[in-house]
Design a protein around this motif. Structure first.
Motif, PDB file in Angstrom:
ATOM      1  N   ASP A 211     -47.845  51.486 161.618  1.00 48.56           N
ATOM      2  CA  ASP A 211     -48.756  50.440 162.085  1.00 48.56           C
ATOM      3  C   ASP A 211     -47.987  49.229 162.603  1.00 48.56           C
ATOM      4  O   ASP A 211     -48.400  48.583 163.589  1.00 48.56           O
ATOM      5  CB  ASP A 211     -49.697  50.027 160.958  1.00 48.56           C
ATOM      6  N   LEU A 212     -46.871  48.931 161.945  1.00 42.36           N
ATOM      7  CA  LEU A 212     -46.057  47.806 162.399  1.00 42.36           C
ATOM      8  C   LEU A 212     -45.493  48.073 163.793  1.00 42.36           C
ATOM      9  O   LEU A 212     -45.485  47.187 164.659  1.00 42.36           O
ATOM     10  CB  LEU A 212     -44.925  47.543 161.401  1.00 42.36           C
ATOM     11  N   ARG A 214     -46.837  49.990 166.049  1.00 42.38           N
ATOM     12  CA  ARG A 214     -47.954  49.879 167.002  1.00 42.38           C
ATOM     13  C   ARG A 214     -48.269  48.417 167.314  1.00 42.38           C
ATOM     14  O   ARG A 214     -48.618  48.073 168.439  1.00 42.38           O
ATOM     15  CB  ARG A 214     -49.191  50.561 166.417  1.00 42.38           C
ATOM     16  N   SER A 215     -48.168  47.565 166.287  1.00 43.86           N
ATOM     17  CA  SER A 215     -48.426  46.145 166.526  1.00 43.86           C
ATOM     18  C   SER A 215     -47.402  45.529 167.473  1.00 43.86           C
ATOM     19  O   SER A 215     -47.686  44.516 168.129  1.00 43.86           O
ATOM     20  CB  SER A 215     -48.431  45.381 165.202  1.00 43.86           C
ATOM     21  N   TYR A 216     -46.213  46.133 167.544  1.00 43.00           N
ATOM     22  CA  TYR A 216     -45.199  45.686 168.495  1.00 43.00           C
ATOM     23  C   TYR A 216     -45.371  46.348 169.862  1.00 43.00           C
ATOM     24  O   TYR A 216     -44.528  46.148 170.747  1.00 43.00           O
ATOM     25  CB  TYR A 216     -43.805  46.006 167.971  1.00 43.00           C
TER      26      TYR A 216
END
Length: 317
Positions: A211-212, A214-216
């Motif tokens: 998820d991290l 994807r957030s980037y």
């Protein structure tokens, strides 16, 4: 130097003295058969002293102690082998003594080197690289396109379940009697272990880390390269270490079904037929050293590249 180490060294010196005395006494053999069973007392004493030395050195930290313990344990086993085979006058055709194997090894280095090059360098290594590389690339393809998992995994499992004695003759008919057919057998043997381990490693990344990424706004390939592939390295190295032994076994067994007039498998089958068992054991020694060296080299590379991983920190405790 601690008191524990000093006591261990004392036990080791005593063990060496007793071992040398026993080897000198048994001479050409037949000690146990002739009724001088009292020689068992210094043998038991030497084993007990060796055991005490090993127990004292095992908890000692440091690389020197880590190397000394397995070396001394192996030396004790070789000494016991020599004493028992010589003392009971075991026929050479059943089990030659380590001294006989060493003499044969020293007298046959040229032949053993040619066999080593044919089996290990020309067959096992190319098959290992192709099979492991193909397994890894297939794992990435399955991870990228999950629908391939339904078709490729059962097929790979079926191929891995095929017995080597069934694959080797087929590969020899396809690729001929030289090293190409042996490398093909090795490819089949090493493909599936890498495929399964690489898939498990790629799935090891946690949900929060993904998820991290994807957030980037990281792409699939950026996530694979920066997160999932580093996390999969311990799994990949486990497959590589397993394949290092499987490759040599596969190449040797494949040579039993057809090969030029050299190679470890050819040498073993030929010398067994001639009852030259010491030459067979000398070939086994070469295979064991080559397999152990391959495994050790991969373990060193793993330690250097995955030192940051929690599994490495736990192993060093």
């Amino acid at each position: 130097m601690s008191a524990r180490v000093l006591r261990s060294l004392g036990w080791l010196v005593l063990a060496v003295i007793l071992a040398a005395a026993v080897l000198w006494w048994i001479g050409d053999g037949g000690v146990f058969a002739s009724g001088t069973a009292w020689i068992a007392l210094p043998i038991v004493a030497a084993v007990a002293a060796s055991w005490a030395a090993l127990r004292g050195l095992s908890p000692v930290p440091g690389r020197a102690a880590g190397i000394a313990v397995p070396v001394l344990f192996g030396a004790m086993l070789l000494w016991l082998w020599q004493v028992l085979v010589t003392g009971f006058q075991v026929p050479q055709i059943l089990l030659p003594a380590p001294s006989q194997i060493a003499a044969r090894f020293a007298a046959s280095t040229d032949t053993l080197w040619v066999d080593f090059v044919q089996t290990f360098i020309r067959s096992a290594i190319p098959g290992f690289l192709i099979g492991s590389g193909a397994g890894f690339l297939t794992a990435v393809a399955i991870d990228r396109s999950p629908f391939l998992q339904r078709g490729l995994l059962p097929l790979g499992s079926a191929v891995s379940a095929m017995p080597i004695v069934g694959i080797a003759p087929v590969m020899i008919m396809w690729f001929g009697f030289d090293w190409h057919s042996k490398a093909a057998v090795v490819v089949v043997m090493t493909f599936f272990p890498m495929l399964v381990n690489a898939l498990a490693g790629l799935e090891a990344a946690g949900t929060m880390e993904r998820d991290l990424m994807r957030s980037y706004a990281a792409s699939y390939w950026q996530t694979l390269w920066k997160l999932r592939l580093p996390g999969a390295l311990p799994f990949i190295f486990n497959a590589l270490k397993l394949n290092a032994t499987l490759a040599l076994i596969g190449a040797i067994v494949a040579e039993f079904f057809g090969t030029p007039i050299y190679g470890m498998g050819f040498r073993i089958s030929t010398e067994v037929a001639r009852l030259n068992v010491d030459m067979v054991w000398a070939t086994i020694l070469v295979a064991a050293v080559a397999g152990s060296a391959s495994y050790g080299l991969l373990a060193l590379v793993e330690r250097a590249t995955t030192f940051w991983h929690p599994s490495m920190r736990e192993a060093e405790r």
